[in-house]
Write a protein that holds these residues in place. Sequence first.
Motif, short mmCIF file in Angstrom:
data_model
loop_
_atom_site.label_atom_id
_atom_site.label_comp_id
_atom_site.label_asym_id
_atom_site.label_seq_id
_atom_site.Cartn_x
_atom_site.Cartn_y
_atom_site.Cartn_z
N SER A 215 -19.02 39.05 -4.39
CA SER A 215 -20.37 39.33 -3.89
C SER A 215 -20.86 40.60 -4.57
O SER A 215 -20.11 41.55 -4.73
CB SER A 215 -20.36 39.57 -2.38
N VAL A 216 -22.12 40.60 -4.96
CA VAL A 216 -22.74 41.79 -5.55
C VAL A 216 -23.86 42.22 -4.62
O VAL A 216 -24.73 41.41 -4.26
CB VAL A 216 -23.29 41.51 -6.96
N ALA A 217 -23.84 43.49 -4.23
CA ALA A 217 -24.85 44.05 -3.32
C ALA A 217 -25.72 45.01 -4.11
O ALA A 217 -25.20 45.93 -4.75
CB ALA A 217 -24.17 44.77 -2.17
N ILE A 218 -27.04 44.80 -4.06
CA ILE A 218 -27.98 45.65 -4.81
C ILE A 218 -28.97 46.26 -3.83
O ILE A 218 -29.85 45.57 -3.31
CB ILE A 218 -28.74 44.84 -5.87
N PRO A 219 -28.85 47.57 -3.57
CA PRO A 219 -29.86 48.25 -2.77
C PRO A 219 -31.01 48.67 -3.68
O PRO A 219 -30.79 49.06 -4.82
CB PRO A 219 -29.12 49.47 -2.23
N THR A 220 -32.25 48.57 -3.20
CA THR A 220 -33.37 48.97 -4.05
C THR A 220 -34.54 49.52 -3.25
O THR A 220 -34.77 49.12 -2.11
CB THR A 220 -33.85 47.82 -4.94
N ARG B 124 -34.97 42.33 3.64
CA ARG B 124 -35.74 43.57 3.79
C ARG B 124 -35.00 44.45 4.79
O ARG B 124 -34.53 43.98 5.82
CB ARG B 124 -37.13 43.26 4.30
N THR B 125 -34.92 45.73 4.45
CA THR B 125 -34.14 46.65 5.27
C THR B 125 -34.99 47.84 5.69
O THR B 125 -35.61 48.48 4.86
CB THR B 125 -32.91 47.16 4.48
N GLU B 126 -35.01 48.08 6.97
CA GLU B 126 -35.63 49.28 7.53
C GLU B 126 -34.69 49.81 8.59
O GLU B 126 -33.99 49.04 9.21
CB GLU B 126 -36.99 48.95 8.14
N PRO B 127 -34.60 51.06 8.85
CA PRO B 127 -35.35 52.16 8.26
C PRO B 127 -34.82 52.51 6.87
O PRO B 127 -33.74 52.06 6.49
CB PRO B 127 -35.11 53.31 9.22
N LYS B 128 -35.59 53.30 6.14
CA LYS B 128 -35.17 53.71 4.81
C LYS B 128 -34.00 54.67 4.91
O LYS B 128 -33.91 55.47 5.82
CB LYS B 128 -36.32 54.40 4.08
N GLY B 129 -33.10 54.54 3.95
CA GLY B 129 -31.96 55.44 3.89
C GLY B 129 -30.80 54.79 3.16
O GLY B 129 -30.53 53.61 3.35
N VAL B 130 -30.14 55.54 2.33
CA VAL B 130 -29.05 55.02 1.51
C VAL B 130 -27.91 54.48 2.37
O VAL B 130 -27.44 53.36 2.17
CB VAL B 130 -28.53 56.11 0.55
#
Length: 83
Positions: free
Chosen positions: A8-13, A65-71
Amino acid sequence: MLPRKTVSVAIPTIGRYEEVKNTVEALLKGTRVPDEIVVSDQNVPFLPTLDRYLKLQASIVRHIRTEPKGVVYNMNRLLNECR
């Protein structure tokens, strides 16, 4: 023979259309194509070009889609989403 491992490859952006596109294309051209690619998108407002591109790759790419923002939150979400 050993069983084949799942990759699996996970890409946060956030704000990176070209980088995501280039990364996905490179992964799909590799000698070992991942079993899944999960893109966690924190763009607000959404990037229409990124949305369109990821829809075309829907057979292997899951776009969330991911919220809230943050690494940290984004990476944890990706870890939970990977199969």
